[in-house]
Design an enzyme around this catalytic site. Structure first.
Site, PDB file in Angstrom:
ATOM      1  N   ASP A 154      48.505  64.623  24.423  1.00 34.28           N
ATOM      2  CA  ASP A 154      49.459  65.293  23.557  1.00 34.28           C
ATOM      3  C   ASP A 154      50.407  66.104  24.440  1.00 34.28           C
ATOM      4  O   ASP A 154      50.103  66.385  25.609  1.00 34.28           O
ATOM      5  CB  ASP A 154      48.698  66.198  22.578  1.00 34.28           C
ATOM      6  N   ASP A 209      53.230  69.144  23.345  1.00 31.79           N
ATOM      7  CA  ASP A 209      53.390  70.574  23.089  1.00 31.79           C
ATOM      8  C   ASP A 209      52.046  71.213  22.755  1.00 31.79           C
ATOM      9  O   ASP A 209      51.355  70.790  21.833  1.00 31.79           O
ATOM     10  CB  ASP A 209      54.374  70.790  21.932  1.00 31.79           C
ATOM     11  N   ASP A 230      45.507  69.743  21.484  1.00 36.21           N
ATOM     12  CA  ASP A 230      45.226  71.134  21.138  1.00 36.21           C
ATOM     13  C   ASP A 230      45.081  71.370  19.644  1.00 36.21           C
ATOM     14  O   ASP A 230      44.775  72.484  19.230  1.00 36.21           O
ATOM     15  CB  ASP A 230      46.346  72.041  21.662  1.00 36.21           C
TER      16      ASP A 230
END
Length: 344
Positions: A15, A17, A213
């Site tokens: 991933d 950001d 995240d």
């Protein structure tokens, strides 16, 4: 010597950001982690739900942060959404684009004709985030969807992280159209499988590791695709959310950041921990240190995160996904729970 976490997988799906960077700043350790994988001949894919920018812009941003990337390594929800429509409607068919010019370009590259008005009789609607989306744009999409056009949303992310805080994301506008049309779109991005599968297929991966995240997108997407996953605490999801996560959002590995990729896999796995004991009863969980470690908090095998992995292992065995009270059985445990934001 124990095998490093990244070496046990044939590709890493990362991933962006919250995992590699926050806004315009690289997360500490990200550059070194990616460079190490490359130096060892590993395969990488950068996987993003952001449908507003072309892959070239993703590569440019990563490289500007000293995180090496190439076009073939980027997988976006815009690409996945366009590919879904290209599989089901005829070449040359018109698709109403609710999003950026970059989203329209993905359709054109696959032989579809992007349009902006419902009067053209589009066969489908492709919806992605754009800061310039207006009521008039939503109205055109609404008319096309109500007239029976296929509808694909690049993602359902309700919010978009920015330097100013969480702002409305594509999912917020998808919900507005759902309310206006009574229909639900097919979703291309995480946590649905099209984007994740596309990234893994492009890498030729059989046993990839997804790193992210967000529990509800990154980890849930990996779980639905049958992939192992690593949750890092550099972005959205925190320890309490992890402990209360439903079965479909539980990662195999948990770590502070991407430096865990070069550490032995067993150090980040969610499992019982030698330094901690967790008791489960009707009133919640009790965390205590074990033996000699009680007097040496600095030797707790990963400290707070080791405790968190032990808590998750114990709670997930008996819970399908609920919040739980966590108590400390000694002063060391109390300090650790306070650091995790879990102390009553």
């Amino acid at each position: 010597m124990s095998q490093a976490l990244d070496e046990g997988h044939d590709a890493l799906l990362l991933d962006l950001d919250g995992t590699l960077y926050r806004g315009g700043t690289a997360i500490p350790g990200a550059e070194d982690a990616v460079s190490r994988v490359r130096a060892n001949g590993g395969t990488l894919r950068y996987v993003t739900n952001n449908a507003s920018k072309p892959p070239e812009a993703v590569v440019e941003k990563l490289n500007s942060l000293s995180i090496p990337a190439t076009l073939t390594e980027v997988s976006t929800s815009a690409q996945a959404g366009a590919a879904l429509l290209a599989e089901r409607i005829e070449q040359g068919a018109s698709v109403l684009v609710l999003g950026t010019a970059a989203l329209a370009d993905e359709l054109a590259a696959l032989g579809l004709r992007p349009v902006r008005e419902a009067e053209t009789g589009p066969s489908a609607v492709l919806q992605g985030h754009s800061e310039s989306t207006s009521w008039a744009d939503l109205a055109e999409a609404c008319l096309a969807i109500r007239a029976g056009a296929d509808w694909v949303a690049c993602n359902r992310d309700a919010t978009l992280p920015t330097e100013r805080g969480q702002l409305p994301g594509n999912g917020a506008l998808v919900h507005a159209l759902e309310m206006a049309t009574g229909r639900t779109p097919e979703v291309a991005g995480k946590p649905e499988r099209p984007l994740v599968d596309r990234a893994a297929d492009s890498a030729g991966a059989i046993n990839p590791l997804f790193v992210g995240d967000r529990l509800e997108t990154d980890i849930a997407g990996a779980r639905r695709a049958g992939m192992a996953s690593l949750l890092v605490f550099t972005g959205v999801s925190g320890p309490r959310e992890l402990l209360a996560a439903p079965e479909g959002q539980r990662p195999e590995h948990v770590a502070a950041d991407l430096t865990a990729l070069s550490a032995p896999a067993e150090e980040s796995v969610v499992a019982e921990q030698s330094a901690w004991n967790v008791e489960v009863d009707a009133t919640g969980l009790t965390l205590t240190t074990v033996g000699e470690f009680a007097a040496e908090p600095e030797a707790l095998g990963g400290g707070a995160l080791s405790a968190l992995r032990a808590l998750c292992a114990a709670w997930w065995r008996v819970s399908s996904g609920d919040d739980v009270r966590v108590r400390a059985g000694d002063d060391v445990a109390k300090s650790v729970l306070h650091g995790l934001g879990m102390q009553d």
